[in-house]
Design a protein around this motif. Structure first.
Motif, PDB file in Angstrom:
ATOM      1  N   TYR A1770      19.683   5.454  -7.814  1.00  0.00           N
ATOM      2  CA  TYR A1770      18.869   5.248  -6.618  1.00  0.00           C
ATOM      3  C   TYR A1770      18.981   3.796  -6.200  1.00  0.00           C
ATOM      4  N   GLU A1771      18.545   3.553  -4.964  1.00  0.00           N
ATOM      5  CA  GLU A1771      18.415   2.161  -4.538  1.00  0.00           C
ATOM      6  C   GLU A1771      17.050   2.025  -3.890  1.00  0.00           C
ATOM      7  N   LEU A1772      16.311   1.030  -4.338  1.00  0.00           N
ATOM      8  CA  LEU A1772      15.000   0.790  -3.730  1.00  0.00           C
ATOM      9  C   LEU A1772      15.137  -0.471  -2.891  1.00  0.00           C
ATOM     10  N   ARG A1773      14.802  -0.318  -1.592  1.00  0.00           N
ATOM     11  CA  ARG A1773      14.862  -1.492  -0.720  1.00  0.00           C
ATOM     12  C   ARG A1773      13.434  -1.886  -0.389  1.00  0.00           C
ATOM     13  N   VAL A1774      13.129  -3.131  -0.685  1.00  0.00           N
ATOM     14  CA  VAL A1774      11.771  -3.601  -0.431  1.00  0.00           C
ATOM     15  C   VAL A1774      11.862  -4.716   0.590  1.00  0.00           C
ATOM     16  N   VAL A1775      11.220  -4.524   1.719  1.00  0.00           N
ATOM     17  CA  VAL A1775      11.212  -5.605   2.712  1.00  0.00           C
ATOM     18  C   VAL A1775       9.855  -6.273   2.656  1.00  0.00           C
ATOM     19  N   ILE A1776       9.863  -7.573   2.395  1.00  0.00           N
ATOM     20  CA  ILE A1776       8.604  -8.332   2.403  1.00  0.00           C
ATOM     21  C   ILE A1776       8.477  -8.891   3.822  1.00  0.00           C
ATOM     22  N   ARG A1894      -1.788   4.115  -1.399  1.00  0.00           N
ATOM     23  CA  ARG A1894      -1.171   3.960  -0.088  1.00  0.00           C
ATOM     24  C   ARG A1894      -1.560   2.598   0.475  1.00  0.00           C
ATOM     25  N   GLY A1895      -0.606   1.904   1.108  1.00  0.00           N
ATOM     26  CA  GLY A1895      -0.901   0.571   1.648  1.00  0.00           C
ATOM     27  C   GLY A1895      -1.865   0.650   2.830  1.00  0.00           C
ATOM     28  N   ILE A1918       6.847   7.304  -4.334  1.00  0.00           N
ATOM     29  CA  ILE A1918       7.958   6.895  -3.456  1.00  0.00           C
ATOM     30  C   ILE A1918       9.079   7.922  -3.532  1.00  0.00           C
ATOM     31  N   PHE A1919       9.124   8.685  -4.640  1.00  0.00           N
ATOM     32  CA  PHE A1919      10.213   9.659  -4.763  1.00  0.00           C
ATOM     33  C   PHE A1919       9.988  10.848  -3.840  1.00  0.00           C
ATOM     34  N   LYS A1920       8.728  11.031  -3.415  1.00  0.00           N
ATOM     35  CA  LYS A1920       8.470  12.108  -2.466  1.00  0.00           C
ATOM     36  C   LYS A1920       8.438  11.546  -1.053  1.00  0.00           C
ATOM     37  N   GLN A1921       7.791  10.397  -0.882  1.00  0.00           N
ATOM     38  CA  GLN A1921       7.600   9.840   0.459  1.00  0.00           C
ATOM     39  C   GLN A1921       8.870   9.201   0.999  1.00  0.00           C
ATOM     40  N   LYS A1922       9.669   8.640   0.127  1.00  0.00           N
ATOM     41  CA  LYS A1922      10.920   7.946   0.492  1.00  0.00           C
ATOM     42  C   LYS A1922      10.685   6.631   1.234  1.00  0.00           C
ATOM     43  N   ARG A1923       9.717   6.600   2.182  1.00  0.00           N
ATOM     44  CA  ARG A1923       9.559   5.346   2.927  1.00  0.00           C
ATOM     45  C   ARG A1923       8.079   5.077   3.147  1.00  0.00           C
ATOM     46  N   VAL A1924       7.631   3.870   2.788  1.00  0.00           N
ATOM     47  CA  VAL A1924       6.207   3.541   2.899  1.00  0.00           C
ATOM     48  C   VAL A1924       6.090   2.124   3.404  1.00  0.00           C
ATOM     49  N   LYS A1925       5.103   1.905   4.274  1.00  0.00           N
ATOM     50  CA  LYS A1925       4.869   0.522   4.708  1.00  0.00           C
ATOM     51  C   LYS A1925       3.369   0.286   4.706  1.00  0.00           C
ATOM     52  N   GLY A1926       2.947  -0.922   4.340  1.00  0.00           N
ATOM     53  CA  GLY A1926       1.515  -1.182   4.351  1.00  0.00           C
ATOM     54  C   GLY A1926       1.208  -2.524   3.722  1.00  0.00           C
ATOM     55  N   TRP A1927      -0.082  -2.799   3.630  1.00  0.00           N
ATOM     56  CA  TRP A1927      -0.537  -4.052   3.003  1.00  0.00           C
ATOM     57  C   TRP A1927      -1.084  -3.750   1.615  1.00  0.00           C
ATOM     58  N   LYS A1944      -2.483 -11.166   0.067  1.00  0.00           N
ATOM     59  CA  LYS A1944      -2.126  -9.828   0.499  1.00  0.00           C
ATOM     60  C   LYS A1944      -0.684  -9.867   0.963  1.00  0.00           C
ATOM     61  N   VAL A1945       0.002  -8.777   0.772  1.00  0.00           N
ATOM     62  CA  VAL A1945       1.404  -8.774   1.186  1.00  0.00           C
ATOM     63  C   VAL A1945       1.651  -7.535   2.038  1.00  0.00           C
ATOM     64  N   GLU A1946       2.414  -7.722   3.098  1.00  0.00           N
ATOM     65  CA  GLU A1946       2.834  -6.571   3.895  1.00  0.00           C
ATOM     66  C   GLU A1946       4.268  -6.277   3.497  1.00  0.00           C
ATOM     67  N   ALA A1947       4.464  -5.081   2.994  1.00  0.00           N
ATOM     68  CA  ALA A1947       5.801  -4.774   2.497  1.00  0.00           C
ATOM     69  C   ALA A1947       6.174  -3.381   2.952  1.00  0.00           C
ATOM     70  N   GLU A1948       7.461  -3.124   2.877  1.00  0.00           N
ATOM     71  CA  GLU A1948       7.951  -1.783   3.198  1.00  0.00           C
ATOM     72  C   GLU A1948       8.866  -1.368   2.056  1.00  0.00           C
ATOM     73  N   LEU A1949       8.612  -0.206   1.518  1.00  0.00           N
ATOM     74  CA  LEU A1949       9.443   0.300   0.416  1.00  0.00           C
ATOM     75  C   LEU A1949      10.271   1.442   0.970  1.00  0.00           C
ATOM     76  N   HIS A1950      11.539   1.411   0.669  1.00  0.00           N
ATOM     77  CA  HIS A1950      12.417   2.473   1.158  1.00  0.00           C
ATOM     78  C   HIS A1950      13.318   2.887   0.008  1.00  0.00           C
TER      79      HIS A1950
END
Length: 2035
Positions: A1770-1776, A1894-1895, A1918-1927, A1944-1950
């Protein structure tokens, strides 16, 4: 003498007024005080006492009158009560409630309650055996109503009793238990002398009970409950009043070393205090330390590392070792690191847990240097302690979801509060006395010559060890009586997890210090954790220390004894100490925060604190000394008795040096040492008391032994018995001993009763429940008696706090135990006997625990046998056992009784064989009491003696004790010992057999039986007659109380001395010459006596003994010995007719199948073996196996022989199997033998044709709804089989089972009838489709907003899905079982607590009872498991897909199916000497092969029906329809799934395991596929081998450890007997799957389809069927089953098939009558791995299964693929994106302004090896940061286990990569960047990718609660949602250890799979491809030295612009002013000059 009357209350008075009462006795009236204004009850509660000069006569009266009191008028009589004092005079005390009578002699309603007590002259209270009358309110059974004829009240005047009177006129006696004591029923109480008549060994039958009841007076009145049935060991039941029981176990068991293995798994740590640390966990046990690896910068490291420690030490040493877990951070090679926190407990605490383990529990860490700090974090670990022979249930390693609840799973034993506090433990050491010399006197004499002073030869100090810390007092130089007055202070958590504190006096020496004596303080005994409990407290009290003998030698061979190991053999010293505990308030400021041990001085305490010093008197008499070992028989022998140092003449007294003596002379004789002066000088005043000059005589005169027989001597004490007596002075703390004596006696009685009950259950004699009721009755009476007795002497001197508190808690415990006993008694029913027995056994443990008094008083008494002034052998007698009290219950059990005492060798000499031989057997009489009570110290001796006093001049001769007793009465007896047989003897020869003979000792006589060669079950059938046995004493006493008989069994050896096998004791039944020889007592019955060898059992002896008095007429009058005299046995007399058992004719058929694995005999291989079977002298031989190598099976299968056996099954002799090898020239060699001790399981009982066989199978149904005729099996269903109607479903559709008992109903359309007689079983079902529908609906409802497609794709599933689903089911079932068990226990407790409430406990439906049934029968649960899935599964986890399951057994298949011995039994053959219990030689080493076969025995003649059946083969006898035993070829397929918890084999605490499989000669090694550094390897391999049964039938699966150099080591192996599996009726060749499918992961693996299997089974079982009918029905025998009829193939087409139907029948095969049995399902079994060198200790477990396919059948398909799942990439992409509200760390140089240079770091894998950082957002002033930065984490993930897999080298030196599995957790941290110093950590968050909150949508909504209340909030994966964004919030701990929000951090996990990631690649950070745009950062974030102007503008202008403007304005003004001033003079001049 006095009569006491306690007037309690008067009830049911009429009206209201003042009352007064008058009590009159012997004309003296006493008045109560006036009770004013009392209404219907007057509580007087007053005691009146009449001193009586003469005895109270039986006819005297007591009168009570009640008046209405009036100040003015005369008092008006309300009523009168009179009673005769007959009862009181007899019993001594009585409580009565009775009605009053008015002036007309008619009864009125008013009743009076009084308690009367009468003490006679000598202070004894009448014998009071049968319980107190305690007022128990609301006791349903206790109020007994009696016809009041005369006994009680003085109604004799009122003979005209009006009819209305009878209701109230019955005096009600209240007492705990049933029946007012027997006197009421029987008319006379038993006096203690007659008491023991009821204790003759009973013949176990009911007439006997009734006979006994009659003998006890009154016809059949006594409930049979109360009569003690003799247990099988008849001696121990005979508790009489002159002799006490002998101890049958000889050897001290404690000091011998045993193997222990402690395994610890450190799983992870959480919430460690500290920032960004590198933690390591250190596991320390005693001095062994092991470390985990280091995890970098995390405070929740995950280790999952396994450590094993092996120990070989005595149990006491093991359980006192401290196990310490500590977390250390930043430890490396150079520095030891800093300690974060520790947790410690002792090994004993773990061992006392259920299963000896803590599983997956969290240990709380605390800092030993700072106790104010609170919790420092948690470590999650498993700890297990395994001793030899313990089996550990390893729970299944399932997914750990529910273990994250730390608080609920703390590592603490039950009952310990979750929040433990710090406490100080104060151990005060005051002084010691009686120390022995610890130095040679030679040195001392040299010193004396030089220095001229005489010094004491010991330099003592005290060392206290507790919880791993030790503290020492100062050393007191040269002092036998040191005074310290110091206290040792420990600081430890409370309650501590260490049970014992060790206090040791040591002698300080320049070379090495040695222990003088050791005492252990058990904290559980000096505290009570109940709600009315108390903190540990003790003393000030003396503790006595025991150890080796007191002579000083340089090398003391018994030094261990002084260290507290093993039983001390001599008094060493006594020490005055006290213990106290204070709970600390850690918040207070002045507290010392370290836990270092401190030693401080304390003030001295006065003498009187420990009690008043009293003079004690010890008397002993030696009545007999026999069985003296022949080694010491040639020199004169004397016996010495000591108590403390008193009486010890050789090495007892060390005199204190002169200087001290002067000081002490004033104290009188209070110390032990003084005693010597007292004896030798006789000058001290307190000696010259009324005794004249009483000198102690502590040893018997030396005497030369006389020979008894080859092994033993005896001393000729015929009519003259030597005596000893000793005076000693001790603090009077008898109350402590009295209380524990009362409890001990209750416990002894209880234990004996329980043994009886168990014996009755075992022998299946009638009415165990009655006896249990009787036992409970006695218990509750005893408890109530304790409560009344123990309350005395409250204000005695020297009572410590512990005494008071212990008394309170003992009273409470005993009271509640008494009430519980009554409650349980009312619930004992036939079917609950076993459960209740368990509960009562807990009472027994509890009583024994309470009876053990922690504060000593009088030291124990030692009896030493001396020869040549050397100490040879000893016996230690606890002083409480011989202590005298005027109250019977308080007297020690051996006080004033004759006790058989066996002397044994001291210390280590007494271990092993030396410890079993008796050094001497003494018949001793001992009495210990206060000197002033000593007048009846001789009362317990057998009567008929004269005292012989020491000839002395002096006034007071009469009070001197005798120095010997001369018996002038002697009786002559003949003893007949009927030695019938012995069984299961110990194998003493190398052949694995023994040549046993028995030697019988009685008094000074001994005889032997004949030697029977080569057997373990000798039938001697021999009568030994001892003529002219002389016994001294009164005839009557000897009748009731003969001495014991000792029987020793030996093994005769041709060379050398006979070898000891074991010993047992017996009591003969005595007949005096005036008694009739006839029933009920004679002739005696044969009984079993247990033979002991040391502490282990070594067989049973079946014998009977009778002692017949020879009268004047000589032997002619004795009953004749009418045995058949065997001419061939010569002079040997057989056991006579009335005693030998009645025989009948039996036929024993033997099935000879084959022999296996025979080892070599005398280096030669066994080639032509034969089996000989022998039983009771008859036997049969098998056919000869011609060539063992070629075919080890027998050619003739069945043979039989006939034999006469006893009618009584319990007396059946064993059956012996012996294998001999026939060599050339007619020689035979014994290969091995086996004794089948009980033939019961082989007895054939013909089937009962009348019984409806459906009823018997209904029992086996899967426990859904069972309606059986008897109703005995229909227990209410368990809590979780009732969740939904759906739980009864079955995947394949309905099952309707019909039984055609009534043929009138048409067969095809029968549905179940439900009347009580039809015994049917119904199953409710919901169709498949409906089920799916429901499931979908449920999913929709549950998920709410989240929609997802989780219908599992069939193609995705593999075998592992099935396996994991099954494990989960197994876990659920285990959990539910635990819950059910817990619920059942809770309910039991509630019942007991409900005490006396109105609900009878039997009314509630019994929940939970099923839980227990389940665990017994897990194999039935398959359908239940299914239902779990359908029902609860969908409830709990909406998304759980329907996966076909298999059955995971958490044990071997053999254990579940009774070793597959359904018709073929395996008998292990033994050869060689048996090992003694703890020695290394286990029985496994003696196994030399196995015999396979079976027996069947039945009485002749057999009924005709059986032999007439169709196809009956007479050659096969009872063994019809068994297969033939010709060789057969089989394909064996072994599937090895995985191994768990392997024992580490390498230095690094890991192993590199691989599998090796051996079968016969072939061996498969899987060496190249070893798994590196794993203790829980997943193998996932299938191995195929071909084998030929019977030659190759033992499969060995081993796990080896791969080594780069050297040979590979075996870790462990397991062996499977394939042959028994193959031939078993359970069909263990290939498990039957749950569903039939032709493709996919669940493909049918057996080459035979279900329908073929079913047809074959029906044919073999001669059943009608199967008949497949329309509508999905099938009929087998007379059952109809239903099921689905369609099947889908790969293409999805549906076809018709019968396979599902056939499979349904197979799954319910156990319901088929006659032939049905459970068929083995598709399964995985878990087998323990064992190592031959560490027998009995598991080295890990392996999960596997075996399939077998005969080669003559169609070949099976290829093996299913179970290779381990490959992790998915898998590849997890995290955008901060942004941060906000990050705390500001830095201060600006110029402006002091707060700001932060923020960056974010993230990583996914454990060790930060893939950590990534964003760029820095400089100078954020608000905590806001903008990044737009991308992290990319590629990883390998195992979906099923929810773990990330990483492979890496462990260190630079590792040979290969190691695979780790770690949880998928993403860690994000926020940091403050610094240029010149280290970056500062600000906060972090960990997201578990499987379940994280959940963020929040905006930064405002984001709070710390999102993480802390994770449980309540919805979680996502994340294995079910695949993509999540939040604080998400960042957190860190503040100074107070509280979590605080730090940003607090706003991030997106993909999340993308590797393929998707390849298709759309992205760059790291903000790079190509797919770059993120630059963040729009405010300009402030630039560095000031890069762009100074800009930053000046920002820094200065922004903040100070007004200031600057004002300053500028001011400056201009000043300039103007300056200019003005500057130019003003000039202008002025100009102006003035007018220029």
């Amino acid at each position: 003498m006095a009569l006491l009357v306690h007037l309690k209350t008067i009830r049911d008075l009429r009206g209201k007024g003042d009352r007064i009462a008058k009590v009159t006795f012997r004309g003296l009236s006493l008045y109560t005080h006036v009770l004013e204004n009392c209404e219907d009850e007057a509580r007087f509660d007053e005691t009146f006492r009449w001193p009586t000069a003469s005895r109270v006569d039986e006819n005297e009266m007591l009168e009570v009158q009640v008046f209405n009191y009036s100040k003015v008028f005369t008092n008006r009589v309300i009523g009168t009560f009179k009673m005769v004092l007959q009862k009181v005079a007899e019993e001594g005390q009585l409580e009565v409630t009775d009605t009053l009578i008015d002036d007309n002699n008619t009864a009125i309603r008013t009743s009076v309650t009084i308690y009367i007590k009468y003490t006679t002259m000598d202070g004894t209270v009448g014998v009071w055996s049968d319980g107190e009358f305690l007022d128990i309110p609301g006791d349903p059974e206790g109020t007994f109503q009696f016809e009041t004829d005369s006994l009680l009240s003085g109604h004799s005047q009122g003979s005209g009793v009006s009819p209305g009177r009878s209701i109230h006129g019955i005096p009600t006696f209240r007492k705990a238990g049933k029946g007012v004591f027997s006197a009421m029923k029987l008319g006379k109480t038993k006096s203690s002398k007659d008491d023991h008549k009821k204790d003759e060994p009973a013949i176990l039958d009911m007439e006997d009970l009734n006979r006994k009841a009659m003998r006890l007076g009154g016809v059949g009145v006594l409930d049979p409950d109360c009569i003690s049935l003799a247990s099988v060991t008849a001696v121990t039941t005979n508790v009489s009043n002159k002799r006490s029981k002998p101890e049958i176990k000889m050897e001290p068991s404690s000091g011998r070393p045993v193997d222990y293995q402690i395994s610890i798994t450190v799983v992870e740590a959480r919430q460690l205090v500290g920032l960004n640390m590198d933690p390591v966990v250190c596991v320390e046990i005693g001095d062994d330390k092991k470390y985990t690896s280091m995890k970098e910068s995390t405070n929740c490291p995950y280790y999952n590392e396994y450590f094993v420690f092996d120990f070989h030490v005595p149990p006491d040493v093991m359980f006192d070792k401290i196990l310490k877990l500590s977390v250390i951070h930043s430890k490396n090679l150079l520095r030891s690191g800093t300690l974060v926190g520790t947790f410690k407990l002792d090994v004993g605490t773990v061992y006392s847990q259920p299963e000896h383990q803590f599983y997956r529990k969290w240990a709380t860490l605390s800092d030993p240097d700072d106790i104010t700090a609170g919790c420092k974090g948690y470590i999650k670990c498993d700890i297990a302690v395994v001793g030899k022979g313990d089996n550990i249930k390893s729970s299944h390693k399932a997914n750990e979801t529910d273990e994250d609840d730390i608080e609920g799973n703390l590592l603490l034993p039950e009952g310990v509060p979750l929040e433990r506090q710090w406490a100080r433990f104060y151990v005060k050491i005051y002084r010691a006395e009686g120390l022995p010399k610890m130095n040679t006197s030679i040195m001392a004499n040299v010193k004396k010559a030089f220095i001229g002073e005489n010094r004491d030869l010991v330099d003592p100090y005290v060392q206290v060890v507790f919880a791993g810390q030790r503290g020492k007092t100062s050393v007191q130089k040269s002092s036998y009586e040191p005074i310290w007055n110091e206290q040792v202070v420990f600081t430890e958590m409370f309650p501590p997890l260490c049970k014992r504190m060790k206090v040791q006096i040591r002698d300080s020496d320049k070379v090495n210090d040695v222990a003088i004596g050791t005492h252990f303080i058990d904290l559980r005994k000096i505290a009570n954790d109940g709600d009315k409990g108390f903190l540990p407290t003790m003393g000030p009290a003396w503790v006595n220390m025991y150890g080796s003998t007191r002579q000083y030698t340089l090398m003391d061979e018994h030094q261990d004894l002084n260290e507290g190991l093993g039983e001390g053999v001599s008094f060493r010293a006594r020490l005055l100490i006290s213990v106290a505990v204070e709970i600390l308030d850690t918040t207070s400021t002045e507290i010392v925060s370290s836990t270092e041990v401190q030693v401080e001085p304390v003030s001295n305490i006065s003498e009187s604190v420990t009690g008043k010093i009293e003079e004690f008197f010890l008397f002993g008499s030696f009545l007999e000394a026999t069985m003296i070992d022949r080694k010491i028989g040639d020199k004169p022998i004397s016996f010495e008795v000591t108590i403390g140092n008193y009486g010890n003449q050789i090495d007892g007294v060390s005199k204190p040096s002169a200087a001290k003596k002067k000081k002490k002379e004033g104290g009188g004789g209070e110390s032990d040492e003084e005693e010597s002066e007292l004896i030798h000088q006789n000058s001290s005043e307190d000696e010259a008391d009324d005794d004249g000059d009483l000198v102690s005589v502590s040893s018997s005169p030396p005497m030369k032994p006389v020979i008894t027989d080859r092994n033993y001597f005896h001393l000729p004490y015929f009519e003259k018995k030597p005596c000893i007596y000793i005076k000693s002075w001790w603090q009077d703390q008898r109350r402590r001993l009295y209380n524990s004596n009362i409890m001990d006696k209750i416990a002894d009685k209880l234990e004996e009763g329980l043994n009886d009950v168990q014996e009755i259950i075992k022998t299946e004699t009638a009415y165990p429940e009655r006896r249990l009721r009787g036992v409970l009755e006695e218990l509750s009476t005893g408890c109530n008696r304790f409560v009344t007795l123990a309350n005395k002497d409250q204000n005695q001197a020297g009572r410590t706090k512990l005494d008071k508190e212990r008394l309170k808690s003992c009273m409470r415990e005993m009271e509640s135990m008494g009430q519980q006993a009554k409650l349980i008694r009312s619930q004992v029913k036939r079917n609950t006997v076993r459960d209740k027995l368990k509960m009562v056994q807990n009472f027994l443990h509890r009583l024994r625990f309470l009876a053990d008094e922690p504060q000593h008083s009088i030291p124990d008494v030692f009896v030493w046998m001396m020869s040549n002034n050397k100490r040879i052998a000893y016996a230690r007698i606890p002083s409480k056992d011989i202590l005298y009290s005027i109250v019977d219950e308080e007297t020690g059990k051996d006080c004033g009784k004759v006790k058989a005492v066996f002397l044994r060798l001291p210390g280590k000499k007494g271990f092993g064989p030396a410890g079993w031989t008796v050094q001497a057997k003494m018949e001793m009489y001992l009495w210990l009491g206060l000197n002033k009570q000593r007048k009846d110290f001789l009362s317990g001796l057998p009567n008929g003696f004269e005292e012989n006093k020491a000839p002395r001049t002096g006034s007071c001769l009469q009070s001197l004790p005798p120095i010997s007793l001369v018996y002038n009465m002697k009786q002559v007896f003949q003893l007949r010992a009927h030695m019938y047989q012995a069984r299961s003897l110990f194998a003493a020869d190398s052949s694995g057999l023994s040549d046993p003979f028995a030697r019988v000792f009685f008094s000074t006589h001994s005889q032997v039986t004949e030697v029977l060669s080569e057997t373990l079950c000798p039938t001697w059938d021999q009568l030994l007659v001892f003529d002219d046995v002389e016994l001294f004493g009164e005839a009557g006493e000897l009748r009731d109380d003969p001495p014991i008989i000792v029987v020793e069994v030996y093994d005769q050896d041709t060379v050398g001395k006979a070898e000891f096998i074991g010993r047992t004791f017996a009591k003969p039944i005595t007949k005096m010459c005036d008694e009739h020889y006839g029933p009920p007592r004679f002739p005696p019955q044969l009984e079993y006596y247990q033979i002991y060898r040391g502490n282990s059992t070594a067989g049973d002896l079946l014998a009977a003994f009778e002692l017949l008095q020879i009268g004047q007429g000589g032997r002619a009058e004795l009953p004749a010995i009418n045995g058949p005299t065997d001419s061939d046995r010569g002079p040997i007399l057989p056991v006579p007719m009335g005693i030998r058992p009645v025989l009948s004719r039996y036929r024993i058929e033997v099935l000879f199948w084959g022999l296996r694995d025979l080892k070599r005999v005398n280096l030669a291989q066994v080639d032509r073996p034969r089996v000989d079977i022998e039983c009771a002298g008859r036997g049969v031989q098998s056919a000869l196996i011609v060539n063992f190598k070629k075919n080890p099976n027998f050619s003739t299968l069945v043979k039989w022989f006939e034999v006469d056996l006893p009618e009584n099954e319990l007396l059946h002799p064993p059956l012996n199997i012996r294998v001999v090898d026939c060599r050339a020239f007619g020689r035979y060699t014994l290969v091995g033998s086996h004794a089948v001790t009980s033939l019961r399981r082989f007895i054939y009982s013909p089937p009962d044709k009348t019984q409806n066989n459906w009823a018997s199978t209904a029992r086996l149904m899967n426990g859904y709804m069972v309606l059986t005729n008897g109703g005995s099996q229909s227990r209410p269903s368990s809590p979780y089989s009732r969740t939904l109607p759906r739980t009864l479903s079955h995947p394949t559709g309905d099952v309707i089972v019909n039984m055609d008992a009534n043929p009138s109903v048409r067969k095809m359309d029968t549905v179940v009838k439900l009347d009580a007689s039809s015994d049917a079983v119904i199953k409710v079902d919901v169709n498949e489709e409906e089920k799916e529908e429901k499931k979908k609906k449920k999913k929709k409802k549950k998920k709410g907003e989240v929609e997802e497609d989780d219908e599992t794709d069939e193609r995705m599933l593999d075998w592992w899905s099935k396996y994991f689903a099954s494990i989960e089911t197994l876990m659920e079932i285990l959990r539910a079982q635990e819950a059910a068990l817990a619920e059942a226990e809770e309910r039991e407790e509630q019942e007991i607590a409900a005490e006396g409430a109105d609900i009878k406990p039997d009314d509630h439906p019994v929940k939970g009872s099923k839980g227990k049934e389940k665990s017994r029968d897990k194999s039935r649960n398959k359908d239940k498991k299914k239902s779990h899935h359908a029902g609860e599964g969908t409830e709990k986890r909406p998304s759980k897909p329907k996966v076909n399951e298999l059955l995971v057994y958490n044990k071997e298949l053999e254990a579940e199916y009774d070793n597959f011995e359904d018709w073929l039994h395996t008998f292990n053959l033994y050869r060689g000497k048996a090992g003694d219990d703890d020695e290394a030689a286990l029985d496994d080493d003696r196994i030399v092969g196995r015999f396979k076969g079976s027996m069947c025995m039945y009485k002749l003649p057999l009924s005709e029906e059986i032999t007439r059946e169709v196809g009956f083969d007479p050659n096969m006898g009872m063994f019809q329809s068994i297969p033939h035993n010709d060789p057969i070829n089989v394909l064996v397929r072994v599937f090895v799934v995985r191994a768990t918890d392997l024992h580490p084999a390498d230095v690094n605490g890991k192993a590199d395991p691989y599998v090796v499989i051996k079968l016969g000669k072939s061996e498969l090694k899987d060496k190249e596929n070893y798994i590196s550094k794993q203790l829980n390897p997943v193998f996932g391999k299938a191995f195929d081998m071909e084998a030929t049964f019977p030659m190759e039938s033992m499969l060995t699966v081993s796990v080896y450890d791969w080594d780069l150099v050297g040979t590979d080591d075996l870790i462990g192996e397991t062996k499977i007997d394939l042959e028994n599996r193959y031939y078993s009726k359970h069909r263990a060749t290939c498990g039957i799957a749950n569903n039939y499918s032709v493709h996919g992961y669940n493909m049918w693996r057996d080459p035979m389809k279900p329908s073929q299997i079913l047809a074959k089974l029906c044919k073999e079982g001669k059943l009608d069927g199967p008949h497949y009918g329309p509508g999905g029905r099938v009929k087998v025998a007379n059952r109809i089953f239903m099921g689905a009829t369609e099947i889908e193939d790969e293409t999805g087409l549906k076809k018709q098939t019968d396979e599902h139907l056939a499979l349904t029948v197979l799954k319910h095969w156990e319901e088929i009558p006659r032939v049905g049995c459970k068929l083995i399902p598709e399964h995985v079994e878990t087998r323990p791995l064992l190592h031959p060198e560490k027998p009995g200790i598991e080295q890990g477990r392996i999960e596997m299964w075996v399939d077998m396919f005969p080669m003559d059948m169609p070949a099976p398909g290829p093996a299913i693929d179970i290779s381990p799942r490959k992790p998915k990439k898998y590849e997890l992409r995290v955008v901060i994106w942004n941060t906000d509200e990050v705390i500001l760390e830095d201060d600006d140089y110029f402006t002091g302004e707060k700001s932060s240079d923020i960056f974010v770091r993230g990583w996914l894998k454990g060790q930060q090896e893939d950590k990534q950082d964003t760029d820095v957002h400089y100078h954020s002033l608000t905590g806001e940061g903008n990044f737009n930065w991308r992290f990319v984490f590629p990883f390998d993930y195992l979906m099923a286990e929810e773990k990330i897999v990483i492979s890496k080298k462990e260190s630079m030196f590792s040979w290969d990569e190691t695979e780790y599995k770690i949880p998928a957790r993403l860690t994000l941290q926020v940091w403050d960047a610094d240029h010149f110093s280290a970056d500062d950590f600000l906060g972090a968050i960990e997201l578990d990718l499987n379940r994280f909150p959940r963020g929040a949508k905006t930064a405002k909504q984001c709070s710390i609660g999102m993480v802390q209340n994770e449980a309540e909030l919805p979680c996502i994966s994340i294995f079910k949602q695949k993509r999540v964004k939040g604080w998400w919030p960042f957190m860190a701990r503040d100074e107070n250890d509280e979590m605080e929000l730090t940003g607090k951090v706003e991030a997106e996990l993909h999340l993308m799979s590797a393929e998707e990631a390849e298709k759309s690649p992205v760059g790291l950070g903000r790079n190509e491809p797919d770059p993120l745009e630059k963040p729009n950062r405010p300009d402030t974030s630039l560095m000031w030295f890069v762009n100074p102007l800009k930053s000046i503008r920002y820094f200065i202008w922004h903040n100070y612009r007004w200031l600057i403007l004002k300053a500028l304005g001011l400056l201009l003004l000043l300039l103007l002013l300056g200019l003005f001033l500057y130019s003003f003079p000039g202008y002025l001049v100009k102006k003035m000059l007018g220029a």
